[in-house]
Design a protein around this motif. Sequence first.
Motif, PDB file in Angstrom:
ATOM      1  N   PRO A  66       2.049  16.451  46.681  1.00 36.91           N
ATOM      2  CA  PRO A  66       3.632  16.694  47.432  1.00 36.91           C
ATOM      3  C   PRO A  66       4.837  16.352  47.275  1.00 36.91           C
ATOM      4  N   THR A  67       4.835  14.724  46.844  1.00 37.73           N
ATOM      5  CA  THR A  67       5.943  13.658  46.809  1.00 37.73           C
ATOM      6  C   THR A  67       6.977  14.145  45.608  1.00 37.73           C
ATOM      7  N   ALA A  68       5.763  13.994  44.411  1.00 38.45           N
ATOM      8  CA  ALA A  68       6.723  13.722  43.710  1.00 38.45           C
ATOM      9  C   ALA A  68       6.569  16.007  43.253  1.00 38.45           C
ATOM     10  N   ALA A  69       5.808  16.425  43.353  1.00 41.76           N
ATOM     11  CA  ALA A  69       6.613  17.414  42.976  1.00 41.76           C
ATOM     12  C   ALA A  69       7.635  17.982  44.283  1.00 41.76           C
ATOM     13  N   LEU A  70       7.899  17.618  45.236  1.00 45.27           N
ATOM     14  CA  LEU A  70       9.664  17.980  45.968  1.00 45.27           C
ATOM     15  C   LEU A  70      10.015  17.198  44.297  1.00 45.27           C
ATOM     16  N   ILE A  71      10.236  15.736  44.226  1.00 44.52           N
ATOM     17  CA  ILE A  71      11.291  14.967  43.847  1.00 44.52           C
ATOM     18  C   ILE A  71      11.373  16.125  42.681  1.00 44.52           C
ATOM     19  N   VAL A  72      10.511  16.627  41.776  1.00 44.73           N
ATOM     20  CA  VAL A  72      10.636  17.251  40.569  1.00 44.73           C
ATOM     21  C   VAL A  72      11.133  18.405  40.216  1.00 44.73           C
ATOM     22  N   PHE A  73      10.627  18.828  41.206  1.00 45.50           N
ATOM     23  CA  PHE A  73      10.997  20.363  41.491  1.00 45.50           C
ATOM     24  C   PHE A  73      12.128  20.876  42.285  1.00 45.50           C
ATOM     25  N   GLY A  74      12.334  20.161  43.105  1.00 46.83           N
ATOM     26  CA  GLY A  74      13.428  19.867  44.109  1.00 46.83           C
ATOM     27  C   GLY A  74      14.594  20.047  42.923  1.00 46.83           C
ATOM     28  N   GLY A  75      14.671  18.333  42.523  1.00 47.67           N
ATOM     29  CA  GLY A  75      15.986  17.968  41.856  1.00 47.67           C
ATOM     30  C   GLY A  75      15.532  18.692  40.279  1.00 47.67           C
ATOM     31  N   THR A  76      14.917  19.263  40.049  1.00 47.87           N
ATOM     32  CA  THR A  76      14.678  20.521  38.372  1.00 47.87           C
ATOM     33  C   THR A  76      15.936  21.458  38.483  1.00 47.87           C
ATOM     34  N   ILE A  77      15.573  22.563  40.203  1.00 52.00           N
ATOM     35  CA  ILE A  77      16.347  23.085  40.658  1.00 52.00           C
ATOM     36  C   ILE A  77      17.422  23.138  41.271  1.00 52.00           C
ATOM     37  N   GLY A  78      18.065  21.783  41.483  1.00 50.35           N
ATOM     38  CA  GLY A  78      19.233  21.506  42.666  1.00 50.35           C
ATOM     39  C   GLY A  78      19.785  20.868  41.354  1.00 50.35           C
ATOM     40  N   ALA A  79      19.576  20.460  39.869  1.00 56.61           N
ATOM     41  CA  ALA A  79      20.521  20.244  39.035  1.00 56.61           C
ATOM     42  C   ALA A  79      20.989  21.768  38.499  1.00 56.61           C
ATOM     43  N   THR A  80      20.061  22.880  37.919  1.00 54.42           N
ATOM     44  CA  THR A  80      19.874  23.565  37.265  1.00 54.42           C
ATOM     45  C   THR A  80      21.249  25.214  38.296  1.00 54.42           C
ATOM     46  N   ILE A  81      21.294  24.621  39.096  1.00 55.89           N
ATOM     47  CA  ILE A  81      21.785  25.155  40.439  1.00 55.89           C
ATOM     48  C   ILE A  81      23.604  24.989  39.789  1.00 55.89           C
ATOM     49  N   PHE A  82      23.831  23.363  40.089  1.00 60.10           N
ATOM     50  CA  PHE A  82      25.361  22.655  39.977  1.00 60.10           C
ATOM     51  C   PHE A  82      25.206  22.844  38.422  1.00 60.10           C
ATOM     52  N   SER A  83      24.531  23.686  37.298  1.00 61.12           N
ATOM     53  CA  SER A  83      24.824  24.209  36.020  1.00 61.12           C
ATOM     54  C   SER A  83      25.389  25.378  35.774  1.00 61.12           C
ATOM     55  N   PHE A  84      25.650  26.184  36.931  1.00 60.17           N
ATOM     56  CA  PHE A  84      25.399  27.329  36.662  1.00 60.17           C
ATOM     57  C   PHE A  84      26.078  28.095  37.994  1.00 60.17           C
ATOM     58  N   THR A  85      26.452  29.304  37.864  1.00 60.14           N
ATOM     59  CA  THR A  85      27.535  29.520  38.792  1.00 60.14           C
ATOM     60  C   THR A  85      26.989  30.717  39.755  1.00 60.14           C
ATOM     61  N   ILE A  86      27.222  30.698  40.866  1.00 57.90           N
ATOM     62  CA  ILE A  86      26.709  32.216  41.603  1.00 57.90           C
ATOM     63  C   ILE A  86      26.579  32.843  41.294  1.00 57.90           C
ATOM     64  N   ASN A  87      27.094  33.724  40.564  1.00 61.06           N
ATOM     65  CA  ASN A  87      27.139  34.822  40.193  1.00 61.06           C
ATOM     66  C   ASN A  87      25.255  34.997  38.791  1.00 61.06           C
ATOM     67  N   ASP A  88      25.245  33.516  38.045  1.00 52.00           N
ATOM     68  CA  ASP A  88      25.040  33.348  36.826  1.00 52.00           C
ATOM     69  C   ASP A  88      23.778  33.385  38.003  1.00 52.00           C
ATOM     70  N   LEU A  89      23.200  32.369  38.829  1.00 51.27           N
ATOM     71  CA  LEU A  89      21.927  32.769  40.020  1.00 51.27           C
ATOM     72  C   LEU A  89      21.743  34.053  40.607  1.00 51.27           C
ATOM     73  N   LYS A  90      22.574  34.626  40.349  1.00 50.92           N
ATOM     74  CA  LYS A  90      22.302  35.925  41.255  1.00 50.92           C
ATOM     75  C   LYS A  90      21.238  36.715  40.119  1.00 50.92           C
ATOM     76  N   GLN A  91      21.548  36.647  39.089  1.00 48.93           N
ATOM     77  CA  GLN A  91      20.351  37.098  38.319  1.00 48.93           C
ATOM     78  C   GLN A  91      18.911  36.725  38.149  1.00 48.93           C
TER      79      GLN A  91
END
Length: 259
Positions: A32-57
């Motif tokens: 679980p800890t590794a999953a939190l780091i990898v998937f949480g970090g990936t999702i967070g970095a991806t959210i940081f890279s795009f606008t909210i309108n892009d992510l709504k899709q």
Amino acid sequence: MDLAIFGFVIAVVALVGGFILEGGHATALLQPTAALIVFGGTIGATIFSFTINDLKQVPRLFRVGLFRTIPEPTETIELIVSLADEARREGLLYLENRLDEIDDAFLRKGIQLVVDGTDPDLVRSILEAELYAIQERHSVGAGIFEAAGGYAPTMGIIGTVMGLVHVLSSIESPETLGPAIAMAFIATLYGVASANVFWLPLAAKLQNLSKKEMLLRQLMLEGIVSLQAGYNPILIRERLTAFLKPEARQEQEERSDEE
């Protein structure tokens, strides 16, 4: 039938099955800890890279990538040829009666422009602008998952380094060193596996669907312009057949000969 989910299941079963055949235990892959780091970090970095309108899709893009199929171009050719035949017999204004039967919004818009008597050059210009906008939207959608596929392996390495830091801080217990290091590397496994089994394949699927859809839209555009110009339906079929694969093209040519 779309095989996206089937392919994903095959990939996961192959990876986990190979691990088990090598003597490993499936429960060893659950961290679980590794999953939190990898998937949480990936999702967070991806959210940081795009606008909210892009992510709504994103929810819609998941459905598109997993379940959507592009209609066969031959069906569209038959529809356009039938519309051209009616336009030659009844006049372009008659096509207004067929608008409700056209499911595709792009084709319906093009026929509506023709019925409204829009200048042919303007019709092409409007539809080409529409194609450009569609292509840009598709590019952003696929880019979201491409970005996630790029971040995931890096997050896996970060998780492994963090795990190793924790392991080395407890090096006074050598009997636990091996299992702890193995657990640390689970993060790298999560990152690399998720990128190459899910994120990047999903991005590639969206790109493939986009190419097929753009080709279909281009076929529609040429059909609409040809219809408006009053070309013979047989000639329109011949023109649109160029967009087909060789086997489908041969079928259309045979149909054209029969007409």
